[in-house]
Motif scaffolding. Structure first.
Motif, PDB file in Angstrom:
ATOM      1  N   SER A  55      42.898  30.328  38.409  1.00 37.75           N
ATOM      2  CA  SER A  55      43.558  31.527  37.865  1.00 37.75           C
ATOM      3  C   SER A  55      42.547  32.642  37.651  1.00 37.75           C
ATOM      4  O   SER A  55      42.801  33.801  38.014  1.00 37.75           O
ATOM      5  N   PHE A  58      41.437  33.922  41.269  1.00 35.62           N
ATOM      6  CA  PHE A  58      42.453  34.712  41.989  1.00 35.62           C
ATOM      7  C   PHE A  58      42.703  36.054  41.303  1.00 35.62           C
ATOM      8  O   PHE A  58      42.913  37.075  41.965  1.00 35.62           O
ATOM      9  N   GLN A  59      42.689  36.057  39.968  1.00 29.34           N
ATOM     10  CA  GLN A  59      42.862  37.312  39.233  1.00 29.34           C
ATOM     11  C   GLN A  59      41.696  38.263  39.535  1.00 29.34           C
ATOM     12  O   GLN A  59      41.907  39.443  39.807  1.00 29.34           O
ATOM     13  N   LYS A  62      42.067  39.627  42.997  1.00 31.69           N
ATOM     14  CA  LYS A  62      43.144  40.634  43.031  1.00 31.69           C
ATOM     15  C   LYS A  62      42.615  41.967  42.510  1.00 31.69           C
ATOM     16  O   LYS A  62      42.830  43.017  43.111  1.00 31.69           O
ATOM     17  N   GLU A  63      41.888  41.905  41.382  1.00 26.44           N
ATOM     18  CA  GLU A  63      41.340  43.135  40.797  1.00 26.44           C
ATOM     19  C   GLU A  63      40.325  43.806  41.726  1.00 26.44           C
ATOM     20  O   GLU A  63      40.076  45.003  41.610  1.00 26.44           O
ATOM     21  N   LYS A  67      44.405  40.905  48.341  1.00 26.76           N
ATOM     22  CA  LYS A  67      45.806  40.520  48.105  1.00 26.76           C
ATOM     23  C   LYS A  67      45.919  39.008  48.116  1.00 26.76           C
ATOM     24  O   LYS A  67      45.393  38.351  49.019  1.00 26.76           O
ATOM     25  N   ASN A  68      46.592  38.454  47.105  1.00 30.48           N
ATOM     26  CA  ASN A  68      46.765  36.995  47.098  1.00 30.48           C
ATOM     27  C   ASN A  68      48.059  36.610  46.396  1.00 30.48           C
ATOM     28  O   ASN A  68      48.769  37.462  45.853  1.00 30.48           O
ATOM     29  N   HIS A  69      48.355  35.313  46.410  1.00 31.54           N
ATOM     30  CA  HIS A  69      49.665  34.839  45.945  1.00 31.54           C
ATOM     31  C   HIS A  69      49.770  34.713  44.424  1.00 31.54           C
ATOM     32  O   HIS A  69      50.873  34.562  43.887  1.00 31.54           O
ATOM     33  N   ARG A  72      50.645  34.605  37.768  1.00 28.38           N
ATOM     34  CA  ARG A  72      50.132  34.352  36.411  1.00 28.38           C
ATOM     35  C   ARG A  72      50.075  32.852  36.145  1.00 28.38           C
ATOM     36  O   ARG A  72      50.750  32.060  36.816  1.00 28.38           O
ATOM     37  N   SER A 154      38.819  38.868  55.890  1.00 31.20           N
ATOM     38  CA  SER A 154      39.128  38.599  54.483  1.00 31.20           C
ATOM     39  C   SER A 154      38.241  37.475  53.939  1.00 31.20           C
ATOM     40  O   SER A 154      37.733  37.559  52.821  1.00 31.20           O
ATOM     41  N   ILE A 189      48.415  36.770  53.390  1.00 33.97           N
ATOM     42  CA  ILE A 189      47.650  36.941  52.142  1.00 33.97           C
ATOM     43  C   ILE A 189      46.947  35.627  51.778  1.00 33.97           C
ATOM     44  O   ILE A 189      47.338  34.551  52.246  1.00 33.97           O
TER      45      ILE A 189
END
Ligand code: TMP
Length: 244
Positions: A55, A58-59, A62-63, A67-69, A72, A154, A189
């Motif tokens: 988590s 991936f967060q 993303k920031e 782009k990812n799945h 939360r 990527s 993604i």
């Protein structure tokens, strides 16, 4: 968010439908497997740690524009993610030689590569995930040429970002595996998980292995290593700061 029927069970995770056709729930299991599931174990708390670590990563990606799945974290072992169709490819990026490349090519462990090496494997347990090249992926319809180009660039970008993230907490990113998925709209993604199950992570100063190699090679203190990764990442990144 309602947990619906189980859609798929893998070696380390289960996927469930939700009331939203665009979203699914992922459950991180305590199971650990190695060598194409010839070696198996269950370690209480492993699923929780990988959920926390994946988590945070991936967060952070993303920031940083990848782009990812990930949507939360829901609780200790569950995440809400975008529903994608996973491509049958494992994309491995290596910075330092370790693992299968040493066996396959007879090279020593620990050689620093001049630039990241990107490899493709065909994701098929029955075949033992064989290594393939771009032509295999294109000609057998596992990805288009365009998609492969995007996937590889990527993967290199993720390597740059992850190397920096881990370096900032005293860890060398040796290698890792990524999986990509196709959204309902046909976009590719980043998906699956990024955790000590799917990365090789060495302490920058001592060289200590803090990943699944501790399980693969019977080095002991497997959960302690995963917890160390989570603690270091959670000190410098939002999103995983709960107590175990
Ligand atoms: P390898 O050296 O065994 O090919 O592994 C390269 C990287 O990929 C390593 O960080 C572990 C990860 N990996 C997975 O996540 N799943 C797998 O099934 C395999 C074989 C490797």
């Amino acid at each position: 968010m309602q947990k619906g029927e189980m859609l798929y069970e893998g070696k380390a995770k289960r996927m469930y439908s939700t009331d939203d056709p665009n979203r699914i729930i992922v459950e991180y299991k305590d199971h650990l497997t190695a060598f194409n599931a010839q070696k198996k174990a269950s370690m209480e708390g492993k699923g929780h740690l990988n959920n926390l670590i994946s988590s945070i990563i991936f967060q952070a990606l993303k920031e940083r524009g990848v782009k990812n799945h990930f949507i939360r974290m829901l609780d200790d072992t569950h995440q809400e993610v975008l529903r994608v169709k996973i491509l049958p490819l494992e994309v491995v990026v290596r910075n330092i030689t370790a693992g299968s490349i040493c066996k396959r090519l007879g090279v020593k462990e620990g050689l620093k590569l001049q630039r990241p090496l990107v490899e493709l494997y065909y994701k098929d347990d029955a075949l033992g995930d064989p290594i393939i090249n771009d032509d295999h992926a294109i000609l057998f319809g596992w990805a288009t040429e365009e998609e492969l180009k995007k996937i590889k660039s990527s993967a290199v970008k993720v390597n740059d970002l992850l190397s920096e993230i881990f370096d900032s907490v005293g860890i060398t990113l040796v290698d890792f595996k990524l999986e990509f998925g196709r959204t309902q709209e046909g976009e590719i993604i980043l998906a699956d998980e990024i955790s000590p199950d799917t990365c090789r992570l060495w302490d920058k100063h001592t060289g200590e292995k803090l990943d699944k190699d501790r399980f693969r090679n019977d080095l002991g203190k497997v959960l302690e290593a995963y917890e160390e990764i989570w603690k270091r990442l959670s000190l410098s990144h939002e999103g995983g700061k709960e107590e175990l």
